[in-house]
Design an enzyme around this catalytic site. Structure first.
Site, PDB file in Angstrom:
ATOM      1  CB  CYS A  59      12.255  40.107 -26.396  1.00 48.16           C
ATOM      2  SG  CYS A  59      11.322  41.604 -26.762  1.00 48.16           S
ATOM      3  CD  GLU A 101      -1.015  -0.175   3.749  1.00 47.84           C
ATOM      4  OE1 GLU A 101      -1.901   0.673   3.955  1.00 47.84           O
ATOM      5  OE2 GLU A 101      -0.795  -1.168   4.476  1.00 47.84           O
ATOM      6  CE  LYS A 139      10.936   6.997   2.784  1.00 46.43           C
ATOM      7  NZ  LYS A 139      11.914   7.405   3.788  1.00 46.43           N
ATOM      8  CB  CYS A 179       8.625  39.418 -27.202  1.00 44.96           C
ATOM      9  SG  CYS A 179       8.537  39.827 -25.445  1.00 44.96           S
ATOM     10  CB  CYS A 232      10.339  44.410 -24.141  1.00 38.90           C
ATOM     11  SG  CYS A 232       9.770  42.851 -23.424  1.00 38.90           S
ATOM     12  CG  ASP A 248       5.677  12.634   3.471  1.00 38.88           C
ATOM     13  OD1 ASP A 248       5.970  12.443   4.668  1.00 38.88           O
ATOM     14  OD2 ASP A 248       6.327  13.399   2.733  1.00 38.88           O
ATOM     15  CB  CYS A 279       6.737  43.950 -26.164  1.00 41.98           C
ATOM     16  SG  CYS A 279       8.225  43.324 -26.982  1.00 41.98           S
ATOM     17  CE  LYS A 333       7.273   5.520   5.351  1.00 45.83           C
ATOM     18  NZ  LYS A 333       7.131   6.975   5.537  1.00 45.83           N
ATOM     19  CE1 TYR A 374      -0.223   2.952   9.328  1.00 48.09           C
ATOM     20  CE2 TYR A 374      -1.001   4.768   7.980  1.00 48.09           C
ATOM     21  CZ  TYR A 374      -0.170   4.280   8.965  1.00 48.09           C
ATOM     22  OH  TYR A 374       0.712   5.126   9.598  1.00 48.09           O
TER      23      TYR A 374
END
Length: 697
Positions: free
Chosen positions: A438, A117, A315, A420, A444, A121, A423, A119, A227
């Protein structure tokens, strides 16, 4: 006697692990990643095994969790809450099964039925029910004594306060957690009120459950998976799977991915299946837990000092995770660089929730490096892909791999923008550059602040008093967006009242008048400083000076630029003929002036200035007339700029690199590769004293 070095290392490891335990379990504020903690704990356990004389019952390897924090009533667990041994690799799972068979005296080829199952956290919690009524809830604490969080647990929807058909005494154990969506919403609320945010859902869940005031917990969206169990007045079943199913029937939330498996191969297949779903579960998991399914066998296997022999946590790699790429956004940097950022389905990697990842540039997305060689075996990255994220320490998360088998059928290769997004100017990529930029320049919005800082800097317009901090402040106020705004400051912001300098904290009339005076002085500039002030990529001091000397006046310069075309034509050829100019410089210059946004900024600024002509250098006949000179190393008797100007006045050409066309290399102290190359090419090399004789002739 044990070596002092060993004793010192053991003491240091124990101190670091004890501090980490307190930070993680008691304070909900981790000070190291899970990977670092696990590695340190394994190292200490190995040393304690190798040197039995250093073993100590109080060692972190023999402890569970951490002591109860101040402010909570203590509850002693009727049955100790244990931790789990860790398996980091598939081979560790194989060893786990082998140890079980050996302990039970079973044949090595036998299979033990296991449950597997996710684990979770989160924060371990024990719930005690008597005659079906919730009596108390306690955190794991140090395994023997936990914190009384009964009132807090009662506000969690997944925890029933009454249970029908339960044994007279029943301790249900599980994990309190927070979903990714609820975690995000919580942090947004915390930010809105100026409160502390949480690093990850586990910290948020632990901090929320462990509130002294249960009303605060009530406002936090917590969930619970059951569990396991502690003390029972009667069994829940004969197997792990059946007992958990009984808990589910009583109304507890149990994990739907729990499965009973017969062979080691099936166990590992299930592990990798859960790992592949990790990002789409909506909550954090950091591995898969395997348990012997037969409860009678669990009783025979029993416990070690801190862990059961019948269970292990497999893990996930702490710094790796698979998740889905939901989108690609383009950010425009301060220098105009278009940087792609991947938007991910959130996943926790190395203790941090990752929802963004750098994609570097268009080559990286296409599956190749800057030299055109394949990376990730040439696999490109597409929206909708499942990608493997890696993160080490504080390094920005990156993509390690792409799972082509999970690629959506309608996924399309990513088309990197050629304009860009901020702009609308052309986004240009030079032949020798991995970055697309650009060309909108000062027009810009993404580049405007940095361009303004450059504009007022000493090599450009040199406006004293208008420093970086003030520019940022005025930009945030909306007072400065383009260079022309600087020369309108006194007119627009110089008086009193709303929206003027008189409103700014720490900026009195005298400071304002000094700034306005400096701005007025800066209206008059030589042509080279004006060109330099635009901050066009690749157009620095030297190039600006060369352009000013070549065209002499602004009118001549701008007339030529307006006639120019990138890659071809009379003006292109004329610019390419200037010593030291190449395709990159000339293309950058013409592109900038031909962009509508950049040109609008320039055309608005120029009428506000007095641009002084720059006369071509007076050239005299000398021994270096027509020759190409390169300066390298440190010149002690004149600056490099002065040396360049003097050489040009003597009719020489000055280059920045040594080639077969170089006639003289002037080498000061610290000369390196250029001197070596000059020697290889047979170029005449002189020192600064010899140069001064020529310069003063």
């Amino acid at each position: 006697m044990t070596d002092q070095t060993v004793l010192d290392e053991v003491a240091d490891l124990r101190a670091q692990l004890e501090a980490a335990n307190l930070a993680y379990h008691r304070d909900d504020a981790p000070i190291m990643t899970d990977a670092a903690y696990d590695a340190m704990r394994r190292r200490l356990a190995a040393m304690e095994e190798e040197f039995p004389e250093v073993q100590d019952a109080a060692s972190p390897t023999q402890m569970i969790g951490s002591p109860v924090a101040d402010g909570f009533t203590k509850i002693r667990h009727a049955q100790r809450m244990m931790s789990l041994a860790n398996a980091m690799e598939d081979a560790d799972v194989n060893a786990f099964q082998s140890q079980i068979l050996k302990f039970l005296g079973m044949p090595e080829v036998a299979d033990i039925i296991l449950t597997a199952e996710p684990k979770i956290d989160g924060l371990s919690l024990s719930l005690r029910y008597e005659d079906g009524r919730l009596v108390y809830a306690a955190t794991r604490g140090d395994g023997s004594v936990g914190e009384d969080v009964t009132e807090n647990a009662k506000v969690i929807a997944d925890i029933p306060q009454w249970v029908e058909n339960a044994p007279a005494v029943m301790e249900v154990r599980g994990e309190v957690y927070m979903t990714h969506a609820d975690f995000k919403a919580l942090n947004e609320r915390q930010l809105a009120v100026g409160a502390k945010t949480f690093a990850n859902p586990r910290n948020a869940a632990a901090g929320s459950l462990r509130q002294i005031d249960a009303e605060k917990t009530k406002g936090r969206p917590l969930a619970f998976f059951a569990y396991a169990w502690g003390v029972l007045s009667e069994p829940l079943g004969s197997t792990q799977m059946d007992a958990v199913a009984k808990l589910s029937a009583m109304g507890f939330s149990t994990n739907p991915l729990m499965k009973r498996l017969c062979t080691l191969s099936d166990v590992l297949t299930h592990y990798h299946m859960i790992e592949a779903q990790r990002a789409s579960l909506g909550y954090d998991i950091d591995g898969v837990v395997y348990k012997v399914d037969d409860l009678a066998l669990q009783d025979r296997l029993g416990f070690r000092s801190t862990t059961p022999r019948w269970a292990i946590a497999h893990k996930f790699p702490a710094e790796l995770a698979w998740t889905r790429l939901d989108g690609i956004d383009i950010q425009v940097g301060r220098t105009g660089a278009l940087s792609p950022v991947g938007r991910l389905a959130p996943v926790t990697v190395g203790g941090v929730v990752v929802s963004n990842v750098t994609l570097h540039n268009e080559d990286y997305i296409c599956g190749r490096d800057s030299k055109g060689q394949p990376i990730r075996e040439g696999r490109d990255i597409r929206v909708g892909d499942w990608v493997q994220i890696y993160r080490a320490g504080d390094v920005i998360p990156k993509i390690a791999d792409v799972d082509l088998e999970r690629r959506p059928e309608d996924a399309q290769p990513y088309a990197f923008p050629h304009v860009c997004p901020r702009c609308g100017s052309d986004a240009v990529r030079e032949d020798d550059d991995s970055v697309r930029r650009c060309s909108g320049g000062m027009g810009c919005p993404a580049q405007s602040v940095e361009r303004l800082k450059h504009f007022v800097s000493r090599p450009a317009f040199d406006i004293v008093g208008l420093g970086d901090t003030l520019i940022e402040r005025l930009h945030d106020l909306g007072w400065l967006r383009a260079p022309a705004d600087i020369f309108e400051l006194q007119l627009v912001r110089g008086g009193t009242g709303e929206g003027t300098f008189s409103e700014l904290d720490g900026f009195g009339d005298r400071s304002a008048q000094k700034l306005f005076a400096a701005i007025e002085t800066a209206r008059t500039q030589p042509l080279n400083r004006v060109i330099q002030g635009f901050g066009i990529p690749h157009i620095g001091n030297s190039v600006s000076a060369d352009l000013a000397h070549h065209y002499n006046s602004w009118d001549a310069f701008i007339a030529a630029i307006d006639r120019g075309t990138v890659g071809t034509g009379e003006v292109w050829d004329e610019l390419m003929a200037i010593e030291g100019f190449g395709k990159t410089i000339v293309a950058a210059l013409l592109t900038a002036f031909h962009q509508a946004t950049e040109r609008a900024v320039i055309d608005r600024l120029v009428p506000m200035l007095t641009i002084e002509d720059v006369a071509a250098p007076v050239v005299t006949e000398s021994s270096v007339s027509g020759k190409t000179i390169v300066f390298t190393g440190t010149l002690e008797r004149m600056s490099r700029a002065e040396a360049k100007t003097r050489a040009e006045s003597l009719g020489a050409k000055v280059s920045g690199s040594v080639s077969a066309k170089t006639d003289i290399l002037v080498a000061g102290p610290g000369a390196g590769s250029k001197a070596k190359k000059a020697a290889e090419l047979g170029v005449e090399v002189i020192d600064e004293d010899a140069w001064m004789v020529i310069a003063q002739a």
